[in-house]
Design a protein around this motif. Structure first.
Motif, PDB file in Angstrom:
ATOM      1  N   LEU A 368       1.893   4.020 -12.708  1.00 29.74           N
ATOM      2  CA  LEU A 368       2.040   3.991 -11.236  1.00 29.74           C
ATOM      3  C   LEU A 368       0.663   4.517 -10.777  1.00 29.74           C
ATOM      4  CD1 LEU A 368       5.353   5.845 -10.327  1.00 29.74           C
ATOM      5  CD2 LEU A 368       5.062   3.467 -11.095  1.00 29.74           C
ATOM      6  N   PRO A 369      -0.144   5.455 -11.110  1.00 28.43           N
ATOM      7  CA  PRO A 369      -1.277   5.951 -10.734  1.00 28.43           C
ATOM      8  C   PRO A 369      -2.599   4.401 -10.468  1.00 28.43           C
ATOM      9  CG  PRO A 369      -0.901   7.420 -12.303  1.00 28.43           C
ATOM     10  CD  PRO A 369       0.105   6.309 -12.511  1.00 28.43           C
ATOM     11  N   ALA A 370      -2.355   3.598 -11.579  1.00 30.97           N
ATOM     12  CA  ALA A 370      -3.247   2.619 -11.561  1.00 30.97           C
ATOM     13  C   ALA A 370      -3.141   1.429 -10.228  1.00 30.97           C
ATOM     14  CB  ALA A 370      -2.923   1.613 -12.679  1.00 30.97           C
ATOM     15  N   TRP A 371      -1.983   1.622  -9.427  1.00 29.71           N
ATOM     16  CA  TRP A 371      -2.188   0.885  -8.204  1.00 29.71           C
ATOM     17  C   TRP A 371      -1.482   1.760  -7.183  1.00 29.71           C
ATOM     18  CZ3 TRP A 371       2.992   1.011  -6.190  1.00 29.71           C
ATOM     19  CH2 TRP A 371       3.884   1.174  -7.184  1.00 29.71           C
ATOM     20  N   SER A 372      -0.828   2.881  -7.307  1.00 26.50           N
ATOM     21  CA  SER A 372      -0.196   3.665  -6.092  1.00 26.50           C
ATOM     22  C   SER A 372      -1.291   4.319  -5.330  1.00 26.50           C
ATOM     23  CB  SER A 372       0.805   4.317  -6.537  1.00 26.50           C
ATOM     24  OG  SER A 372       0.682   5.197  -7.428  1.00 26.50           O
ATOM     25  N   THR A 373      -2.332   5.042  -5.902  1.00 27.42           N
ATOM     26  CA  THR A 373      -3.188   5.873  -5.396  1.00 27.42           C
ATOM     27  C   THR A 373      -4.037   5.618  -3.983  1.00 27.42           C
ATOM     28  OG1 THR A 373      -4.795   5.732  -6.921  1.00 27.42           O
ATOM     29  CG2 THR A 373      -3.472   7.264  -7.258  1.00 27.42           C
ATOM     30  N   PRO A 374      -4.520   4.225  -3.977  1.00 27.39           N
ATOM     31  CA  PRO A 374      -5.075   3.953  -2.910  1.00 27.39           C
ATOM     32  C   PRO A 374      -4.455   3.780  -1.530  1.00 27.39           C
ATOM     33  CG  PRO A 374      -5.506   2.164  -4.621  1.00 27.39           C
ATOM     34  CD  PRO A 374      -4.250   3.090  -4.956  1.00 27.39           C
ATOM     35  N   TRP A 375      -2.994   3.835  -1.554  1.00 26.54           N
ATOM     36  CA  TRP A 375      -2.418   3.927   0.007  1.00 26.54           C
ATOM     37  C   TRP A 375      -1.564   4.907   0.046  1.00 26.54           C
ATOM     38  CZ3 TRP A 375      -5.979   0.826   1.527  1.00 26.54           C
ATOM     39  CH2 TRP A 375      -6.462  -0.110   0.779  1.00 26.54           C
ATOM     40  N   THR A 376      -0.973   5.003   1.178  1.00 32.52           N
ATOM     41  CA  THR A 376       0.115   5.939   1.462  1.00 32.52           C
ATOM     42  C   THR A 376       1.562   5.039   1.762  1.00 32.52           C
ATOM     43  OG1 THR A 376      -1.200   7.557   2.690  1.00 32.52           O
ATOM     44  CG2 THR A 376       1.008   7.464   3.154  1.00 32.52           C
ATOM     45  N   GLY A 377       2.465   5.351   0.962  1.00 36.58           N
ATOM     46  CA  GLY A 377       3.824   4.726   0.506  1.00 36.58           C
ATOM     47  C   GLY A 377       4.674   5.164   1.478  1.00 36.58           C
ATOM     48  N   PHE A 378       5.572   4.559   2.138  1.00 36.29           N
ATOM     49  CA  PHE A 378       6.768   4.923   3.018  1.00 36.29           C
ATOM     50  C   PHE A 378       7.915   4.430   2.332  1.00 36.29           C
ATOM     51  CE2 PHE A 378       3.719   6.446   5.903  1.00 36.29           C
ATOM     52  CZ  PHE A 378       4.115   7.710   6.436  1.00 36.29           C
ATOM     53  N   GLY A 379       8.497   3.314   3.083  1.00 36.72           N
ATOM     54  CA  GLY A 379       9.459   2.617   2.418  1.00 36.72           C
ATOM     55  C   GLY A 379       9.327   2.070   1.075  1.00 36.72           C
ATOM     56  N   VAL A 380      10.542   2.003   0.200  1.00 34.99           N
ATOM     57  CA  VAL A 380      10.493   1.396  -0.800  1.00 34.99           C
ATOM     58  C   VAL A 380      11.722   0.848  -0.942  1.00 34.99           C
ATOM     59  CG1 VAL A 380      11.027   3.846  -2.015  1.00 34.99           C
ATOM     60  CG2 VAL A 380      10.180   1.867  -3.550  1.00 34.99           C
ATOM     61  N   VAL A 381      12.050  -0.421  -1.724  1.00 36.24           N
ATOM     62  CA  VAL A 381      13.218  -1.192  -2.212  1.00 36.24           C
ATOM     63  C   VAL A 381      12.821  -1.746  -3.454  1.00 36.24           C
ATOM     64  CG1 VAL A 381      14.406  -3.301  -1.677  1.00 36.24           C
ATOM     65  CG2 VAL A 381      13.972  -1.611  -0.031  1.00 36.24           C
ATOM     66  N   LEU A 382      13.636  -1.177  -4.402  1.00 29.66           N
ATOM     67  CA  LEU A 382      13.614  -1.821  -5.838  1.00 29.66           C
ATOM     68  C   LEU A 382      14.778  -2.681  -6.017  1.00 29.66           C
ATOM     69  CD1 LEU A 382      13.032   1.606  -7.873  1.00 29.66           C
ATOM     70  CD2 LEU A 382      11.300   0.088  -6.960  1.00 29.66           C
ATOM     71  N   PHE A 383      14.420  -3.835  -6.339  1.00 30.22           N
ATOM     72  CA  PHE A 383      15.235  -4.973  -6.386  1.00 30.22           C
ATOM     73  C   PHE A 383      14.732  -6.178  -7.294  1.00 30.22           C
ATOM     74  CE2 PHE A 383      12.263  -6.481  -3.511  1.00 30.22           C
ATOM     75  CZ  PHE A 383      12.245  -7.497  -3.044  1.00 30.22           C
ATOM     76  N   ASP A 384      15.730  -7.022  -7.849  1.00 30.80           N
ATOM     77  CA  ASP A 384      15.392  -7.945  -8.819  1.00 30.80           C
ATOM     78  C   ASP A 384      15.138  -9.411  -7.895  1.00 30.80           C
ATOM     79  OD1 ASP A 384      14.933  -9.969 -10.646  1.00 30.80           O
ATOM     80  OD2 ASP A 384      16.889  -9.374 -11.730  1.00 30.80           O
ATOM     81  N   ALA A 385      13.798  -9.494  -7.356  1.00 27.77           N
ATOM     82  CA  ALA A 385      13.419 -10.457  -6.405  1.00 27.77           C
ATOM     83  C   ALA A 385      13.564 -11.952  -6.822  1.00 27.77           C
ATOM     84  CB  ALA A 385      11.879 -10.251  -5.871  1.00 27.77           C
ATOM     85  N   ASP A 386      13.246 -12.111  -8.239  1.00 22.13           N
ATOM     86  CA  ASP A 386      13.258 -13.540  -8.853  1.00 22.13           C
ATOM     87  C   ASP A 386      14.437 -13.667  -9.793  1.00 22.13           C
ATOM     88  OD1 ASP A 386      12.575 -11.591 -10.984  1.00 22.13           O
ATOM     89  OD2 ASP A 386      10.582 -12.561 -11.148  1.00 22.13           O
ATOM     90  N   HIS A 387      15.398 -12.771  -9.919  1.00 27.57           N
ATOM     91  CA  HIS A 387      16.645 -12.751 -10.634  1.00 27.57           C
ATOM     92  C   HIS A 387      16.348 -13.090 -12.368  1.00 27.57           C
ATOM     93  CE1 HIS A 387      18.444 -14.756  -6.824  1.00 27.57           C
ATOM     94  NE2 HIS A 387      18.481 -13.575  -6.758  1.00 27.57           N
ATOM     95  N   ASP A 388      15.504 -12.277 -12.669  1.00 27.50           N
ATOM     96  CA  ASP A 388      15.179 -12.604 -14.079  1.00 27.50           C
ATOM     97  C   ASP A 388      15.659 -11.225 -14.915  1.00 27.50           C
ATOM     98  OD1 ASP A 388      13.528 -10.414 -13.477  1.00 27.50           O
ATOM     99  OD2 ASP A 388      11.702 -11.190 -14.373  1.00 27.50           O
ATOM    100  N   GLY A 389      16.258 -10.568 -14.331  1.00 30.65           N
ATOM    101  CA  GLY A 389      16.802  -9.194 -14.701  1.00 30.65           C
ATOM    102  C   GLY A 389      16.048  -7.970 -14.710  1.00 30.65           C
ATOM    103  N   ALA A 390      14.845  -8.139 -14.307  1.00 30.24           N
ATOM    104  CA  ALA A 390      13.686  -6.970 -14.397  1.00 30.24           C
ATOM    105  C   ALA A 390      13.482  -6.556 -12.870  1.00 30.24           C
ATOM    106  CB  ALA A 390      12.544  -7.257 -14.970  1.00 30.24           C
TER     107      ALA A 390
END
Length: 566
Positions: A368-390
């Motif tokens: 997570l630190p590799a991409w999340s530290t530059p910005w301030t995060g508020f809303g988050v949705v975890l979902f399978d956007a492309d239906h590949d099971g991940a």
């Protein structure tokens, strides 16, 4: 068999209940046909990033711009931003849209009303006035559920000042918060509906951010210019409230009796889940720069605050993060509910994976630190956007403090949102080319299938900016299944668990509406099935422990499952 009907017939009924394109006419195209038509309208060249979101806000008729009362005073409530909800307000099987209003914080200027749009096959019409739900802001968190079990979905709206409860009476909404006992005069932010005592009636937990008034505001600076103060500067964390639902007729404030009174934090995110598997729903509260709460439900009407002992009060460094948005999904494939919490710039987001009675900080392991530290995060949705099971994750970003490099920028709090893929036990930023928002200070974020094509779309709000509707146009031929889990009265079975097995793999989803940041999403659960054309086994477990199982469920449809009455 479901209520005496063969599975195929119940599935067919479920399909009728998906988006408006399948509801309004028997000759309407199927979900698969809609998906194929979307692909036909795209250019022939494959995008570099197959994850594709398209901003359809203007073409679908939504035109909301948040009024944050931003006039150079830099008052703390200005930057919290408006909440949002996707829910079916009129029982036509389309997901309608509600957004919290803003406006004058100290009532010296005009308020901005909350707004409601009706979804008609993907086009939205403003029905705020005719439905009577244009209550005044400033308003923040929104929580949708059928609290009175009359078949209509109601809305709780947390506000600065008296909170509101909009009772859905079919043709109109009535504001009944004071009458029913939930009109707390605090600084309400996130809220969650859950059944604390397993009596079948949904109870309500409300986060309060700071005991705020204009008199406690201070003057803070960044790089020599005025800026917002850190909430810790006020030294006035809020007191959350817990209300017990008394058979839908009123609410009883049980904050003290339940053991919650006196434990204060700066709550911005909350999620309800039975984390320890004892059959009683617990609560995780993401607090801003104060230790998080884990309220363990003892099952006798009281709760024990157990975050420190359970390893989720702080991150692995012992830091109370600036917790804002929270998602609760299975991050590591062990079929247990884990937590993902967004954080402020220069600190990593927090991933907490369940290890039975404790949580483990897996943020570094997941990269997570590799991409999340530059910005301030508020809303988050975890979902399978492309239906590949991940899983994929969408992160609504926006600054709360001025960066030195942004001094003089006319929109200094704008930050780009991010799209992230979970794969091989790690996360990877795949924002480029995804269609993620890059020109707003984003805040609340919710998800739901707005157009009935089987994938999940997104709606997000912004601090002093535009609401956006992002349609999921991800390419691919993977399969999917949505499960609409209902209780015996056919209300959404909040707190239920759905487990599927297909192609030798198991997945789990949890029936909830409230998570993310100030948001309420469609409670139907969604699975990406990859190449599997059917689910071999599906098991639904309701909060009271009762179960139903099915075999050989065909993919690419909505399956409606209702609890059998005892």
């Amino acid at each position: 068999m479901l209520h005496g009907l063969p599975i195929w017939m119940t599935v067919a009924l479920g399909i009728i209940g998906v988006g408006g394109a399948l509801w309004h006419a028997t000759s309407a195209p199927s979900a698969r046909e809609i998906a194929m038509r979307k692909r036909e309208h795209r250019s022939g060249a494959a995008p570099k990033n197959p994850l594709a979101l398209r901003d359809i806000t203007a073409e679908c008729g939504v035109d909301f711009v948040h009024d944050g009362d931003f006039h150079g005073r830099f008052w703390l409530p200005e930057e919290v931003g408006p909440g949002v909800a996707l829910f079916d307000c009129d029982a036509d099987a389309d997901l309608d849209l509600f957004v919290a209003g803003g406006g004058s914080i100290d009532r010296s200027g005009a308020p901005q009303a909350c707004q409601l749009w009706r979804n008609d096959s993907g086009f939205f019409t403003d029905i705020t006035t005719e439905r009577g739900c244009g209550i005044e802001g400033p308003a923040y968190g929104v929580a949708a559920a059928d609290y009175d079990r009359d078949g209509d979905v109601d809305l709780f709206v947390a506000r600065l000042g008296a909170n509101a409860l909009l009772r859905n009476e079919g043709a109109r909404f009535s504001e009944v918060a004071r009458e029913l006992g939930v009109a707390d005069e605090g600084f309400g932010t996130a809220a969650v509906w859950f059944d604390m005592d397993r009596d079948g009636w949904l109870d309500l937990y409300v986060c309060n951010y700071v005991d705020w008034s204009p008199s406690i505001e201070q003057h803070c600076y960044a790089s020599g210019v005025p800026d917002y103060c850190d909430p810790g500067a006020y030294d006035s964390p809020g007191q959350d409230r817990l209300y017990r639902n008394v058979v839908g007729a009123r609410f009883e404030d049980v904050t003290e009796r339940a053991g919650i009174l006196g434990t204060r934090g700066q709550g911005l995110g909350v999620v309800a889940e039975d984390f320890d598997g004892d059959g009683h729903c617990d609560l995780y509260v993401a607090n801003d720069s104060t230790p998080a709460f884990l309220w363990r439900n003892r099952g006798d009407g009281t709760f024990a605050e157990d975050a420190l002992k359970s390893g989720c009060a702080y991150n692995a460094l012992g830091v109370a993060i600036a917790g804002m948005g929270v998602a609760c999904e299975d991050l590591d494939g062990d079929l247990r509910a884990d937590l993902f919490v967004t954080n402020i710039r220069n600190q990593s987001h927090l991933a907490l994976v369940s290890r039975g009675s404790r949580f483990e900080d897996a943020s570094a392991k997941l990269a997570l630190p590799a991409w999340s530290t530059p910005w301030t995060g508020f809303g988050v949705v975890l979902f399978d956007a492309d239906h590949d099971g991940a899983l994929e994750g969408y992160f609504a970003n926006g600054a709360v403090n001025l960066a030195p490099s942004r001094v003089g920028d006319p929109r200094p709090y704008v930050e780009p949102d991010q799209f992230v893929r979970f794969e091989d036990g790690r996360t990877r930023d795949v924002t480029a080319g995804s269609g993620a928002v890059a020109d707003e200070a984003s805040r609340a974020l919710c998800s739901g299938d707005l157009d009935g094509d089987g994938d999940l779309d997104l709606v997000l709000t912004a601090f002093n900016g535009r609401l956006r509707v992002l349609r999921n146009e991800t390419q691919g031929l993977h399969h999917w299944l949505q499960v609409d889990v209902r209780d015996e009265r056919r209300g959404a079975a909040l707190g239920a668990r759905v487990e599927v097995e297909h192609g030798g793999r198991k997945q789990v989803r949890f029936v909830r509406a409230q998570s993310s940041y100030l948001a309420s999403s469609d409670p139907r659960v969604h699975f990406g099935l990859g190449a599997s054309i059917r689910v071999d086994t599906l098991v639904v477990r309701w909060p009271d422990g009762s179960e139903r199982s099915f075999e050989g469920i065909a993919a690419d449809r909505v399956l409606a499952v209702t609890k059998e009455a005892r």
